[in-house]
Design an enzyme around this catalytic site. Structure first.
Site, mmCIF file in Angstrom:
data_model
loop_
_atom_site.group_PDB
_atom_site.id
_atom_site.type_symbol
_atom_site.label_atom_id
_atom_site.label_comp_id
_atom_site.label_asym_id
_atom_site.label_seq_id
_atom_site.Cartn_x
_atom_site.Cartn_y
_atom_site.Cartn_z
ATOM 1 C CD GLU A 71 -2.512 1.649 0.195
ATOM 2 O OE1 GLU A 71 -2.150 2.673 -0.429
ATOM 3 O OE2 GLU A 71 -3.469 0.941 -0.153
ATOM 4 C CG ASP A 113 -7.839 -2.034 -6.118
ATOM 5 O OD1 ASP A 113 -8.402 -1.531 -7.108
ATOM 6 O OD2 ASP A 113 -8.121 -1.736 -4.948
ATOM 7 C CB CYS A 133 -14.062 1.037 -8.475
ATOM 8 S SG CYS A 133 -12.977 2.429 -8.129
#
Length: 238
Positions: free
Chosen positions: A10, A54, A107
């Site tokens: 991250e 992602d 998304c």
């Protein structure tokens, strides 16, 4: 379970703190974390058998929460995201073992960030696009490109749900036989004998690994983490 290892990268330090707190709360000792730019990870080629990517995206699929998103991310403004996504896909392809699987998930409903990207990965990186079965109870749209069959796409404007996209890519080659990882304690670590551990501490649920002291902290390092180079990751804290 206790036989694998999840490495969660991250780049955002704020989000990383939340991630680590959630992992600790759920006692997920086989998940470790690091914080690097995703397109430049400090791991050797072919280190991972599975990767979930992602990437940062335009977020068109969450316009119900952020109504301005489609106005903010249009035209040339999306180009930096597209370049970054391709850099991340290239890095993921480097890190995959032959036969390894890469799931690419966004998304957004933007074709440039979805179907175009996985087709680029297929054509330029030599990955194979694999078919994904549709999940029951959900309505999916047809892929925006005929040569991208097998991907899953949900358009919020059609189904009243948040839009998202998922594809699975596989690296060509034969999957290698699993090997027992070999590694060394990172610099500054001192292995602890079980007799020196805190009274009542039960190590039975832990998989193979090493318990070591780093300053005033006692940490557990799974053997897979040692093989990756545990000085680059956060390990399970006692």
């Amino acid at each position: 379970g206790d036989k694998g290892l999840v490495v969660a990268n991250e780049p955002s330090r704020d989000r990383l703190a939340t991630l680590r707190a959630n992992l600790a709360k759920q006692n997920l000792f086989m998940a470790i974390t690091c914080s690097y730019p995703g397109q430049n990870l400090p791991f050797a080629d072919e280190s991972f058998s599975a990767i979930l990517l992602d990437p940062p995206c335009s977020g068109w699929g969450v316009s119900d929460k952020h109504p301005r998103v489609k106005r903010l991310w249009t035209g040339d403004k999306v180009e930096p995201l597209i370049r970054l996504q391709r850099e991340l896909l290239s890095e993921a392809a480097r890190l995959l073992t032959p036969g390894g699987k890469l799931v690419y998930s966004t998304c957004t409903t933007n074709v440039q960030e979805n179907e175009d990207q996985v087709c680029w990965a297929r054509d330029e990186l030599g990955l194979t696009l694999h078919h994904l079965d549709k999940a029951q109870g959900m309505a999916f749209d047809r892929p925006a490109r005929e040569d991208a069959q097998g991907v899953l796409r949900v358009d919020e404007s059609t189904h009243g749900d948040q839009g998202h996209f998922v594809a699975r890519l596989v690296k060509k080659g034969k999957k290698p036989e699993p090997e027992v990882p070999k590694g060394m304690l990172p610099k500054g670590g001192e292995a602890l004998d079980s007799g020196l551990l805190p009274l009542g501490l039960d190590l039975a649920p832990l998989a193979n690994g090493q318990v070591a002291c780093f300053g005033d902290k006692v940490c557990y390092l799974p053997e897979h983490a040692l093989a990756l180079g545990a000085q680059r990751v956060a390990v399970f804290d006692f």
